[in-house]
Design a protein around this motif. Structure first.
Motif, PDB file in Angstrom:
ATOM      1  N   GLU A   7      52.667  75.023  11.557  1.00 35.79           N
ATOM      2  CA  GLU A   7      51.332  74.669  11.169  1.00 35.79           C
ATOM      3  C   GLU A   7      50.361  75.368  11.755  1.00 35.79           C
ATOM      4  OE1 GLU A   7      51.028  70.373  11.586  1.00 35.79           O
ATOM      5  OE2 GLU A   7      48.550  70.591  11.359  1.00 35.79           O
ATOM      6  N   VAL A   8      49.325  75.853  11.047  1.00 30.57           N
ATOM      7  CA  VAL A   8      48.318  76.762  11.418  1.00 30.57           C
ATOM      8  C   VAL A   8      47.078  75.792  11.871  1.00 30.57           C
ATOM      9  CG1 VAL A   8      46.659  78.500  11.169  1.00 30.57           C
ATOM     10  CG2 VAL A   8      48.976  78.634  10.374  1.00 30.57           C
ATOM     11  N   ASP A   9      46.673  74.981  10.756  1.00 28.21           N
ATOM     12  CA  ASP A   9      45.529  74.139  11.050  1.00 28.21           C
ATOM     13  C   ASP A   9      45.323  73.237   9.939  1.00 28.21           C
ATOM     14  OD1 ASP A   9      42.808  73.682  12.203  1.00 28.21           O
ATOM     15  OD2 ASP A   9      42.200  75.507  11.986  1.00 28.21           O
ATOM     16  N   THR A  10      44.483  72.252  10.310  1.00 26.02           N
ATOM     17  CA  THR A  10      44.394  71.317   9.318  1.00 26.02           C
ATOM     18  C   THR A  10      42.629  71.096   8.990  1.00 26.02           C
ATOM     19  OG1 THR A  10      45.873  69.955  10.704  1.00 26.02           O
ATOM     20  CG2 THR A  10      44.508  68.624   9.165  1.00 26.02           C
ATOM     21  N   LEU A  11      42.539  70.915   7.571  1.00 26.27           N
ATOM     22  CA  LEU A  11      41.083  70.860   7.048  1.00 26.27           C
ATOM     23  C   LEU A  11      41.042  69.477   6.869  1.00 26.27           C
ATOM     24  CD1 LEU A  11      41.550  73.992   4.606  1.00 26.27           C
ATOM     25  CD2 LEU A  11      40.548  74.018   7.024  1.00 26.27           C
ATOM     26  N   ARG A  12      40.274  68.845   7.665  1.00 31.46           N
ATOM     27  CA  ARG A  12      39.523  67.280   7.343  1.00 31.46           C
ATOM     28  C   ARG A  12      38.465  67.221   6.536  1.00 31.46           C
ATOM     29  NH1 ARG A  12      41.898  67.614  12.194  1.00 31.46           N
ATOM     30  NH2 ARG A  12      43.845  66.555  12.496  1.00 31.46           N
ATOM     31  N   GLY A  13      38.262  66.376   5.871  1.00 35.65           N
ATOM     32  CA  GLY A  13      36.919  66.046   5.083  1.00 35.65           C
ATOM     33  C   GLY A  13      37.168  65.267   3.921  1.00 35.65           C
ATOM     34  N   HIS A  14      38.463  65.420   3.414  1.00 37.72           N
ATOM     35  CA  HIS A  14      38.520  64.580   2.070  1.00 37.72           C
ATOM     36  C   HIS A  14      38.681  63.123   2.412  1.00 37.72           C
ATOM     37  CE1 HIS A  14      38.730  67.174  -1.389  1.00 37.72           C
ATOM     38  NE2 HIS A  14      39.331  67.737  -0.584  1.00 37.72           N
ATOM     39  N   MET A  15      38.163  62.072   1.478  1.00 40.87           N
ATOM     40  CA  MET A  15      37.880  60.740   1.972  1.00 40.87           C
ATOM     41  C   MET A  15      38.875  60.030   1.376  1.00 40.87           C
ATOM     42  SD  MET A  15      34.944  61.193   3.313  1.00 40.87           S
ATOM     43  CE  MET A  15      34.192  59.651   3.323  1.00 40.87           C
ATOM     44  N   ASN A  16      39.906  60.721   0.557  1.00 38.99           N
ATOM     45  CA  ASN A  16      41.070  59.992  -0.058  1.00 38.99           C
ATOM     46  C   ASN A  16      42.252  60.830  -0.353  1.00 38.99           C
ATOM     47  OD1 ASN A  16      42.565  57.976  -1.500  1.00 38.99           O
ATOM     48  ND2 ASN A  16      40.663  57.211  -2.512  1.00 38.99           N
ATOM     49  N   ASN A  17      43.287  60.621  -1.044  1.00 37.14           N
ATOM     50  CA  ASN A  17      44.277  61.333  -1.272  1.00 37.14           C
ATOM     51  C   ASN A  17      43.840  62.687  -1.804  1.00 37.14           C
ATOM     52  OD1 ASN A  17      45.570  59.043  -0.481  1.00 37.14           O
ATOM     53  ND2 ASN A  17      46.386  58.771  -2.526  1.00 37.14           N
ATOM     54  N   ASP A  53      47.612  61.715   3.472  1.00 34.00           N
ATOM     55  CA  ASP A  53      46.835  61.626   4.845  1.00 34.00           C
ATOM     56  C   ASP A  53      45.371  62.057   4.456  1.00 34.00           C
ATOM     57  OD1 ASP A  53      47.284  64.200   4.735  1.00 34.00           O
ATOM     58  OD2 ASP A  53      48.569  64.100   6.368  1.00 34.00           O
ATOM     59  N   ARG A  54      45.001  62.394   3.532  1.00 35.00           N
ATOM     60  CA  ARG A  54      43.722  63.115   3.184  1.00 35.00           C
ATOM     61  C   ARG A  54      43.613  64.285   3.878  1.00 35.00           C
ATOM     62  NH1 ARG A  54      40.422  57.212   4.044  1.00 35.00           N
ATOM     63  NH2 ARG A  54      41.578  56.192   2.539  1.00 35.00           N
ATOM     64  N   GLN A  55      44.421  65.009   4.362  1.00 35.05           N
ATOM     65  CA  GLN A  55      44.275  66.240   4.973  1.00 35.05           C
ATOM     66  C   GLN A  55      44.796  67.281   4.040  1.00 35.05           C
ATOM     67  OE1 GLN A  55      46.356  65.735   8.747  1.00 35.05           O
ATOM     68  NE2 GLN A  55      44.594  64.436   9.421  1.00 35.05           N
ATOM     69  N   VAL A  56      44.097  68.596   4.215  1.00 30.70           N
ATOM     70  CA  VAL A  56      44.754  69.958   3.690  1.00 30.70           C
ATOM     71  C   VAL A  56      45.463  70.739   4.901  1.00 30.70           C
ATOM     72  CG1 VAL A  56      44.316  71.989   2.674  1.00 30.70           C
ATOM     73  CG2 VAL A  56      43.232  69.990   1.850  1.00 30.70           C
ATOM     74  N   LYS A  57      46.421  71.185   5.071  1.00 29.82           N
ATOM     75  CA  LYS A  57      47.129  71.674   6.035  1.00 29.82           C
ATOM     76  C   LYS A  57      47.459  73.076   5.560  1.00 29.82           C
ATOM     77  CE  LYS A  57      48.986  68.100   8.781  1.00 29.82           C
ATOM     78  NZ  LYS A  57      48.440  68.224  10.030  1.00 29.82           N
ATOM     79  N   LEU A  58      47.356  73.936   6.568  1.00 31.32           N
ATOM     80  CA  LEU A  58      47.589  75.473   6.450  1.00 31.32           C
ATOM     81  C   LEU A  58      48.649  75.828   7.042  1.00 31.32           C
ATOM     82  CD1 LEU A  58      45.979  77.879   4.840  1.00 31.32           C
ATOM     83  CD2 LEU A  58      45.003  78.105   7.209  1.00 31.32           C
TER      84      LEU A  58
END
Lengths: 287, 1218
Positions: free
Chosen positions: B240-250, B225-230
């Protein structure tokens, strides 16, 4: 980029008292007319500083530039022909065409300073225009014990070029004159010179004077002896060595006789002579 | 991002760093596993047994093992030393995604597309647990670094945390086999050894990666989903603490950084992203053009990361680890943990100076990059990449060292780099306009100077000079003259290291070291395959530098070598002898001791310091093949010669170095034809005929020998050779020699003996030997050969040799130190030879030296003359100047006003310092120094009643002369006298005038007193008197600082006064010859003076003797008693006791005016006792007492004051008047 300053080295040698080296290194290629004139003035002033007055007088003929004529006047004056030198000096100065020549004004300042007529000297130099003139102003004001005025002149110099050798030197003179913590700064300035340029008697003397004022006469003696090695007849070295030895409780009479012989008109010699007269007079006054 | 290594290969799916060696494993989509040395950049090994892509690979922490898992469902365990696959673990039913060793137990965890995670025991080679629960491919599984947990990520959109505590317990206590068996059963049915602890749901697509935080209870995951989750977890739950969005692909892989508070992720969008783990914002993104990223791996110990992508992998660092430092004299200044610190090499003391500011923005590589220090001002410039390049200037007060709380506002500015160029000036590079700004310590611009080349960094290059670095070269630029002082082609220089004398500079770039002199004249270049890190000059001019893994040296001629191997990179700060000081990556100062003898030896050789070389050879075990071959290579065969024992090598070296003596000696030892032959050739080349002859004789090479004799003119020896040839039946040789000799008769004889009668006949006829010819003709009979007609005949006589003496003239061979020292065994007879050989020319050589010396002398003489001439000039100048002393009337009228003066009014002169001195002070010495002698005299007269100033005259003059120093300012302008003030201190404020520094000081007086005491002890009374008087004369002019010292001065006056009085009486006594009574009296009075004990004993002894001789026994006894009371020495005591015995009870024979029972003082003028109660007058200065009749006369003791005059008392300190 700006063109390189070809006379830089030459000027430094001159200001730091390496007159012979300045003369020897005066053959700088690629100078334009202005720079060449400045070069010549420096060379002849070096000769004057070395005491070769006759050489200067005979080398500079009547067709030479005003600045060189001025140097010739200085040589004339120092060689003893004071009155005619002053007369022609005044003549030149009143001539509107050449009267404002900075070298002429500088020489006028120096000559009137020798005459101890500081007002007259300042009349010609106060407006400044070159670092040399401002530096002379600093010196005159120091001699007049007006360090406040000297400081103003120094400020002007610093605005023109703070890192110029002459600015640094004038800064050191003033620092020494006002004393206190400034002595240390003067010492550092001379130290900088010592590191950057060939050691000259003038720099060594400058350091030694600082040392004496900081109370370290031992170090001053070492420096002065080094200076004496470079030039055994340098009057300032001898004079300072006499002072230094007096403070160290060492015999100084040999240096004094040497100075009396070689430079009978040195301030210290005069001081010694006048002290004796003074003493006799005082005796009479008290008795 | 700092890329350290890059490979090109098939898609990289798995990566693993070796924990200690610089190795990395890369598993490829092609099925190959590569093992690289990322430091050297070489492929070490490849392992190709998997069938299909290998997605997981991992090094074991301690054993020489690694594990791999691939699409062939196999897990393989390899021994990389033996390059063998040890075994294969079968069990998974689909592709294997990841494999990992446990850090402690013999376990491997694997994740597979068969929806299971398996834990294997690689010792028993069995599967010990199967973790089921995911209902899609398990993309990754890894052990927790400390706890009994496993984290896994799956395409079922969950991350699961598994508890494997039960499994561990079973392994820890495996004793209960029965229990274990039952457990095995349960294993088969879903297992209780590993249970799901948490299921983390939140991603909207399949999760590709999840990993634990190394220390905190955190998990980070990346998904399609292109996300990094903490995620955070505690004992009971995880959320879940937070989501890091930014990547444009898997997102393909994500992990916490081990040392910094950041998260690193990579993705199929071809980027690697760095996130702040606390603020959860993106810090930085690195992109690749075409390659999707698949895998990340971190080095377990070092600050290194690796990422695999479609066409290879990269090994990289996020931040520089080099501490910013600057060496100044005995200290290195550096930044560590946000503190500026310094370290002293000699004391090895480390001091924290001041905290430095934290950069405002959080991003990478913001830490200080370079540091520049100005020792005199104690100022530090710290440059960093903050805000695209900026500097901070800290001025550290000297006394704040060690006070960590001290925080000041640093002065800041933007600029590519900034360095001090002088004590109080620094230059800042302004890249946009390619100029430098020179600033002062207030951060104000003093000067701007455009740079001659497109500069991207500047470095210090001596006061006022800058070393500018461009892409492909460096220049030294003089900022004041705006001149280029030197230029050198040197691509991408990174660091610049100057030698301490600033004569040499080393330019370090990534893979090269360039050594140049201060004008940037190239000396040598060294190329390194491994990155160059740092360097420093040792005191001998050897450059010591480090690469990633070596400490190396570089000699001035460019020879280099390894000194020591390094485990971790270090940054050399200073080299002192065998000690190398350095900083490591943590900013710790370390001392590495190395064996410097090799490079010192080579340096000594290079500098031709053979004495040094020899002592090194003698004292250390340097000898070895390496050294010999080095010496040979470097053209020092003559040195190598002395290392070698093997005669053949020795012979070769001797020939190479032309040392014929040693060659001969070796040839004798070896004694074979070939060596003699070669010796002969070399000797011939040198013209050493004796040796050539010897060599030919040894090889019995008679032809050559004969020819040698011929050309050197030894005709008798040729004749001898001829005989030898005859004896050897060597007809040809004999004939040759005869030919050489020009002996026709002999030739005929030889030919005849050889039976060549026709030839003999022809020879005889041709040479006109008619008798023999006739005889031969007779013998020949009919066979007389016909002689050619009509040809002129000439004698076949060899030409006379030009030089008929022995050896050729040889240049004198330098007898190196080696000949004497090392070769003491040395084959002496030959050396004599050599000297004889050298004689002819040697002398001439010397003559030439003499001549040149004479020339030099002549030159000197000339110089001296010239110098004298100059000096005379100077003197002339000096005399000329004398005319200046014309009376001031000659001055020009002051009011000769012209236009300029109308505007300008010169300020009135200020007050000279000397005037200030006199205004403030009522101390005579200070007035005298100022030159106000009359006021000084009045003061002395008023204070001390001094009337006679004559003795003070030289003192006054000295004081005045020593009051000013002299400063030459502008050339030819009058010099400036500067008043010398007392009590200078660093903090004294300027323009506040202090009192004059007087040339006479109290400590000087104490020294003089000691000298005077000594003269007294030695009995030199006039000398002592002179000394005491000089003290007494100087004291009125002394100035001291404290009340205590005032008391000491007063005390000194009394001491000196007593001595002067005593000595005057003693001298008077010596004058009196006849008046014995008066003599005794004076001696007695002397004992009344207050003296040092040592003097008192002498005085008493003399008085005792005198009185005893004159039979004044009672008085003598009194003196004896007093003497005994004064700690006399053995002899004095004995004498005193004798006198006491002799005198006891006896009476004086004559009456003396001396009553010791009645206290008295002695009149300083008449030397009579003034008993208590009698009237007296005293000197207002020295306090001597006189009989009343003396009043109004000059004091005879101090010679200065008038006895009985009114005076206010000694004033010698400013503290007295307060």
């Amino acid at each position: 980029m700006a063109s390189p300053d070809l006379l830089f080295n030459l000027r430094n040698l001159f200001y730091l008292g390496a007159y012979q080296a300045a003369i020897n290194n005066s053959d700088v290629p690629g100078l334009d007319a202005d720079a060449a004139a400045e070069r010549d003035a420096i060379v002849f002033r070096s000769y004057v500083a070395l005491g070769s007055y006759q050489l200067v007088i005979s080398e500079i003929d009547s067709s030479a530039a005003t600045s060189l004529q001025a140097v010739k006047l200085l040589a004339l004056y120092l060689s003893g022909d004071k009155e005619s030198a002053i007369v022609s000096l005044k003549e030149w100065l009143s001539d509107s065409a050449v009267g404002s020549n900075p070298v002429l004004r500088l020489i006028a300042g120096i000559i009137f300073m020798h005459e101890q007529d500081y007002t007259e000297a300042l009349k010609h130099t106060h407006s400044g225009g070159t670092l040399d003139l401002h530096a002379l102003n600093v010196q005159i004001f120091i001699k007049m014990h007006r360090s406040d005025y000297a400081e103003k002149q120094l400020k002007i110099m610093q605005q023109i070029d703070e890192d110029h050798t002459l600015t640094q030197l004038a800064n050191a003179w003033l620092d020494i004159a006002v004393g206190g913590s400034k002595i240390r700064e003067a010492y550092l300035i001379f130290q900088d010179f010592a590191e950057k340029y060939p050691m000259t008697g003038m720099v060594l003397n400058g350091k030694a004077v600082c040392c004496m004022h900081m109370g370290s006469f031992d170090e001053a003696e070492t420096l002065l002896l080094e200076a004496l090695n470079k030039d055994a007849k340098d009057p300032e070295t001898l004079a300072n060595l006499i002072v230094c030895n007096l403070h160290l409780g060492k015999p100084s009479s040999r240096y004094l006789s040497q100075l009396k012989l070689s430079h009978p008109d040195h301030v210290l010699v005069k001081r010694a002579v006048s002290a004796e007269d003074n003493f006799e007079r005082a005796l009479q006054a008290v008795a | 991002m700092l890329t350290k290594f890059e490979t090109k290969s098939n898609r990289v799916k798995g990566l693993s760093f070796h924990p200690r060696r610089p190795w990395i494993l890369a598993s490829l989509h092609s099925g190959v596993i590569q093992m690289w040395d990322y430091r050297m950049g070489t492929l070490l090994d490849r392992f190709d047994e998997h069938d299909g892509p290998v997605r997981g690979v991992h090094f074991h922490a301690t054993q020489p093992l690694f594990v791999s898992g691939g699409d062939d469902y196999k897990i393989k365990v390899w021994n990389y030393k033996t390059h063998r696959c040890l075994f294969t673990l079968h069990g998974h039913l689909d592709y294997i995604r990841t494999v990992q060793f446990h850090h402690e137990y013999p376990w491997i965890v694997s994740a597979s597309d068969d929806q299971t995670i398996r834990i294997w025991n690689w010792q028993s080679r069995t599967c010990v647990a199967v973790l089921t629960g995911h209902n899609h491919y398990v993309m990754c599984a890894s052990f927790h670094p400390k706890e009994d947990l496993v984290v896994s990520a799956s395409l079922d959109q969950t991350v699961r945390v598994w508890d494997i505590g039960a499994l561990r317990k079973k392994t820890v206590s495996p004793a209960d086999d029965i229990l274990r068996l039952t457990q095995m059963n349960t294993d088969l049915f879903g297992g209780v050894d590993a249970v799901v602890k948490y299921v983390l749901e939140g991603h909207d697509r399949g999760v590709n990666w999840a990993s634990f935080h190394p220390t905190l209870p955190l998990i980070v995951s990346g998904a399609d989903d292109r996300q990094v989750k903490l995620w955070r977890m505690n004992d009971t739950k995880a959320w879940e603490v937070d989501t890091l969005r930014g990547h444009m692909n898997n997102v393909s892989c994500v992990m916490f950084h081990a040392k910094q508070d950041i998260i690193v992720s990579n993705s199929e969008d071809k980027s690697i992203r760095i996130w702040d783990a606390t603020k959860r914002t993106g810090i930085q993104t690195f992109r690749r053009e075409h390659d999707r990223f698949w895998i990340l791996s971190a080095h377990p110990e070092m600050n290194l990361l690796a990422a695999g992508h479609d066409s290879g992998m990269i090994v990289f660092k996020l931040e520089r680890e080099r501490p910013a430092f600057s060496v100044s004299g005995d200290t290195v200044f550096y930044v560590k943990d946000r503190f500026l610190r310094f370290f002293e090499f000699t004391t090895q003391k480390e001091v924290q100076l001041a905290p430095i500011r934290r950069p405002g923005s959080v991003s990478l590589n913001q830490s200080p990059k370079t540091l520049s220090y100005s020792p005199t001002e104690n100022a530090v410039l710290i440059c960093s990449d903050v805000d695209g390049g900026s500097y901070e200037l800290y001025i550290v007060p000297k006394d704040s060292a060690g006070r960590a709380d001290y925080l000041q506002d640093a002065k800041k500015g933007a600029g590519g780099s900034a360095v001090f160029v002088a004590r109080n000036r620094f230059a800042v590079l302004e890249k946009s306009s390619n100029q430098v700004l020179v600033k002062n310590l207030k951060n104000e611009i003093v000067k701007k100077s455009p740079l001659p080349i497109a500069t991207d960094a500047i470095y210090y290059a001596g006061t006022g000079n800058l070393l500018c670095k461009a892409e492909d070269r460096v220049t030294i630029f003089d900022l004041q003259q705006r001149l280029i002082l030197g230029e050198l082609q040197a691509p991408s220089v990174k660091y610049v290291v100057w030698s301490s004398d600033m004569e040499s500079v080393a330019l370090l770039s990534k893979h090269a070291v360039v050594i140049a002199n201060k004008k940037l004249v190239h000396r040598c270049t060294l190329h390194e395959t491994i990155r160059v890190k740092s360097g420093a000059w040792d005191e001998n001019g050897v450059f010591i530098y480090t690469t990633l893994n070596h400490i190396k040296y570089c000699l001035p001629n460019g020879d280099s070598g390894i000194i020591k191997t390094l485990d971790v990179p270090i940054y050399i700060t200073r080299v002192i002898g065998n000690n190398i000081f350095c900083l490591d990556r943590d900013g710790k100062n370390k001392l590495v001791t190395v064996d410097a003898s090799e490079y010192i030896f080579k340096l000594a050789l290079l500098r031709k310091r053979y004495d040094h070389v020899m002592s090194m050879i003698k004292n250390s075990q340097l000898c070895g093949q390496a050294v010999i071959s080095y010496l040979q290579q470097k053209g020092f065969p003559e040195v190598a010669l002395h290392f070698v024992k093997d005669e053949k090598t020795r012979f070769n070296l001797a020939l190479e170095s032309g040392n014929i003596q040693i060659a001969v000696a070796s040839a004798k030892e070896i004694d074979d034809k070939d060596h003699w032959y070669r010796l002969g050739i070399e000797a011939l080349r040198q013209g050493n005929v004796g040796i050539v002859e010897y060599a030919y004789q040894r090889t019995k090479n008679f032809e050559r020998l004969a020819f040698l004799y011929l050309i050197t003119g030894y005709m008798d020896k040729v004749g001898f050779m001829c005989k030898i040839a005859g004896q050897n039946n060597n007809l040809m040789g004999q004939f040759h020699n005869a030919l050489y000799l020009g002996d026709a008769l002999k030739r005929v004889e030889i030919l005849e003996n050889a039976g060549q009668l026709p030839l003999a006949y022809i020879t005889a006829t041709t040479h006109g030997l008619t008798e023999i010819a006739d005889r031969l003709a007779a013998e020949l009979g009919e066979n007389i050969p016909s002689l050619p007609e009509g040809k002129a005949r000439s004698l076949l006589i060899p030409p006379a040799p030009l030089t008929a003496s022995g050896d050729w003239p040889l240049l004198r061979v330098m007898h190196g130190i080696f000949e004497g020292g090392l070769d003491a065994t040395g084959k002496a007879e030959l050396e004599e030879d050599d000297e004889a050989a050298g004689a002819d020319w040697g002398d001439e050589d010397l003559d030439m030296v003499d001549a040149s010396e004479a020339m030099a002398n002549g030159g000197d003489g000339f110089d001296a003359e010239e110098g004298e001439a100059n000096e005379e000039d100077g003197e002339e100048g000096g005399w000329d100047l004398e005319d200046l002393e014309l009376p001031p009337e000659a001055e020009t009228p002051k009011n000769a006003g012209n236009a300029r003066s109308a505007v300008f009014v010169a300020p009135p002169p200020g007050m000279p310092v000397s005037l200030i001195w006199t205004q403030k002070s009522s101390l005579a010495g200070e007035h005298a120094a100022a030159g106000n002698f009359d006021t000084a005299m009045r003061l002395l007269s008023r204070q001390l009643g001094i009337k006679n100033f004559a003795p003070l005259k030289p003192l006054f003059v000295d004081l005045h002369m020593g009051s000013h120093s002299y400063l030459r300012a502008l050339a030819t302008a009058p010099i400036i006298p500067i008043a010398v003030e007392k009590g200078w201190s660093e903090s004294a404020s300027p323009n506040v005038r202090g009192p004059p520094a007087l040339v006479f000081t109290f400590p000087q007086m104490e020294d003089r007193l000691k000298a005077a005491y000594k003269a007294t002890t030695d009995g030199k009374f006039p000398e002592a008197l002179r000394q005491f008087l000089s003290i007494l004369h100087t004291i009125p002019l002394i100035v001291v600082d404290s009340r205590r010292e005032v008391d000491e001065v007063k005390e000194l006056i009394e001491i000196v006064r007593e001595y002067v009085l005593g000595l005057r009486m003693e001298l008077k006594r010596k004058e009196l010859r006849d008046d014995v009574n008066r003599q005794q009296e004076l001696a007695a009075y002397f004992t009344n003076c207050k003296l040092q004990r040592v003097h008192m004993r002498l005085v008493l002894g003399s008085a005792m003797g005198l009185c005893y001789k004159q039979k004044n026994f009672a008085t003598a006894e009194h003196f004896a008693r007093m003497l005994l009371e004064n700690n006399p020495n053995e002899a004095q005591a004995r004498r005193a006791r004798q006198v006491q015995q002799q005198c006891s009870g006896k009476k004086d024979s004559s009456e003396l005016n001396y009553d010791y029972r009645n206290p008295f003082v002695v009149c300083g003028a008449t030397y009579v006792p003034i008993y208590r109660g009698q009237k007296d007058v005293s000197c207002p200065y020295c306090g001597s007492r006189f009989v009343p009749s003396i009043e109004g006369q000059l004091c005879t003791i101090c010679e200065l004051a008038v006895v009985g005059a009114d005076a206010s008392g000694l004033l010698c300190s400013p503290t007295q008047s307060r």
